[in-house]
Design an enzyme around this catalytic site. Structure first.
Site, short mmCIF file in Angstrom:
data_model
loop_
_atom_site.label_atom_id
_atom_site.label_comp_id
_atom_site.label_asym_id
_atom_site.label_seq_id
_atom_site.Cartn_x
_atom_site.Cartn_y
_atom_site.Cartn_z
N LEU A 165 47.95 1.91 16.74
CA LEU A 165 48.29 2.94 17.83
C LEU A 165 49.68 3.07 17.96
O LEU A 165 50.42 4.16 17.88
CB LEU A 165 47.54 2.67 19.00
N ASP A 207 42.85 -10.04 25.61
CA ASP A 207 42.24 -9.78 24.34
C ASP A 207 42.73 -10.65 23.26
O ASP A 207 42.07 -10.79 22.07
CB ASP A 207 42.92 -8.14 24.05
N GLN A 222 47.29 -13.36 14.27
CA GLN A 222 46.89 -14.96 14.46
C GLN A 222 46.80 -15.77 13.12
O GLN A 222 47.44 -16.96 13.24
CB GLN A 222 45.44 -15.18 14.95
#
Length: 290
Positions: free
Chosen positions: A192, A73, A247
Site C-alpha cells: 500500500l 501485527d 522477518q
C-alpha cells in the site's frame, strides 16, 4: 454455531511487552478454571507456572486448539511462521490500537474467549504464499508469506532489472528499486505504501507492486490466486535480498529464480463478529464520512 472444544491453548507475547506477563497469568487462571492446559513462552514459563510453548512448529503441543497472540501485527506475522502448516486458529490481541491482524482489544480478550468456547466467532482463512528460491535449477529456500515477499536492495540505492512471468507467460521487464509480491492480507502493508491497491482479505489474488519503477507506466498488477509467478533478475549489484513478511531474509544472486504460488495451507484468524473489515480500514487509514 456449536461450542468449540479446546483442551490446549498456546500464548505468544510480542517483544518488549512486559505488561503482558500479568495478562498471561490471568489467562492461566482462566484456563485452569475450565480444565484447559495453557502453554506460554519459555522465558516466563517458570514464573507463570505453565509449560513452555516451544519456538518451532515441530515443538508445538499436539492437539493445540488455539493460539492467543499478545502484541501487534508483527507478532502475528511471527505467529504465522510458528503455526506453519498446522492451521491452528489464532486470536490476536493488540496492545496498542486496533490492528489489521490483531483485531481484539485487551478489554475484549476474556469476553471473546468465553464467547468463542460457545461457538460465537468466525474464523477467516487467510491466503498464504509459498515462496521458493531456485539457484542453478535447485531449490535453496522455501518459506511461506502471510503479508508479502519483497525483492529489493540491502545496500546502495541502485536500480535492478527484474523479469516477471505469470503461468509461464512473460509479463514485463521491470526496472525498479525492487518488487513487492503481496497477498490480499498484505495489501494494506508495504504494498500500500508503494502505491498498491487495497484488496479484500478473503479474495484469492496475488498483487505485484514495483517499488519506485523507472517507467511511470509500470503500475501494480493483480493476478489470480491460482497463478504461478516467477521473478528473475539478470542485472543487479551486490546486496539483493528476498525478505518474507519483513522477518526472514534470503540473499539473492543474479540468475536466481523466485517462484510464488498460493499455499495449500491457510492462516486462520479468529475474528469478532461485530467488527467488519471496513471498520478496521476506517480506523487505521483515518477515513471519515462525508
Amino acid at each position: 454455531m456449536p461450542a468449540w472444544s479446546i483442551n490446549k491453548i498456546g500464548v505468544v507475547v510480542g517483544p518488549q511487552k512486559t505488561e503482558a506477563v500479568a495478562v498471561v497469568r490471568e489467562l492461566c487462571a482462566w484456563c485452569r478454571q475450565r480444565g484447559i492446559e495453557l502453554f506460554v513462552p519459555a522465558d516466563i514459563s517458570a514464573q507463570i507456572g505453565c509449560p513452555p510453548l516451544g519456538t518451532e512448529e515441530s515443538e508445538l503441543p499436539d492437539e493445540l486448539g488455539l493460539l492467543v497472540v499478545l502484541g501487534g501485527d508483527g507478532t502475528m506475522l511471527g505467529a504465522a511462521r510458528l503455526v506453519g502448516a498446522r492451521q491452528i486458529p489464532v486470536l490476536g490481541v493488540n496492545f496498542g490500537w486496533l490492528g489489521y491482524l490483531t483485531e481484539f482489544t485487551l478489554a475484549e480478550l476474556f469476553p471473546a474467549l468465553n464467547v468463542l468456547l460457545d461457538g460465537g466467532f468466525t474464523v477467516d482463512q487467510r491466503m498464504l504464499l509459498d515462496v521458493i528460491v531456485e539457484r542453478a535449477g535447485q531449490p535453496i529456500a522455501h518459506q511461506r508469506a502471510l503479508n508479502d515477499a519483497v525483492i529489493n536492495k540491502a545496500t546502495r540505492a541502485r536500480m535492478m532489472e527484474l523479469e516477471c512471468y505469470v503461468n509461464g507467460l512473460f509479463v514485463n521487464g521491470f526496472r525498479a528499486d525492487g518488487m513487492i509480491i503481496a497477498t490480499p492480507t498484505g495489501s494494506t502493508a508495504y504494498s500500500l505504501s508503494a502505491g498498491g491497491p487495497i484488496v479484500f482479505p478473503s479474495m484469492r489474488a496475488i498483487i505485484l507492486t514495483p517499488i519506485c519503477p523507472h517507467t511511470l507506466s509500470n503500475r501494480p498488477v493483480i493476478v489470480p490466486g491460482e497463478a504461478t509467478v516467477e521473478l528473475t533478475f539478470r542485472k543487479a549489484h551486490d546486496g539483493v535480498m528476498l525478505t518474507i513478511d519483513g522477518q526472514h531474509g534470503v540473499a539473492l544472486t543474479p540468475e536466481d529464480c523466485v517462484t510464488l504460488r498460493r499455499s495449500e495451507t491457510t492462516f486462520d484468524i479468529v475474528r469478532p463478529t461485530r467488527r467488519n473489515y471496513f471498520e478496521v480500514l476506517r480506523t487505521k487509514l483515518k477515513w471519515g464520512s462525508l
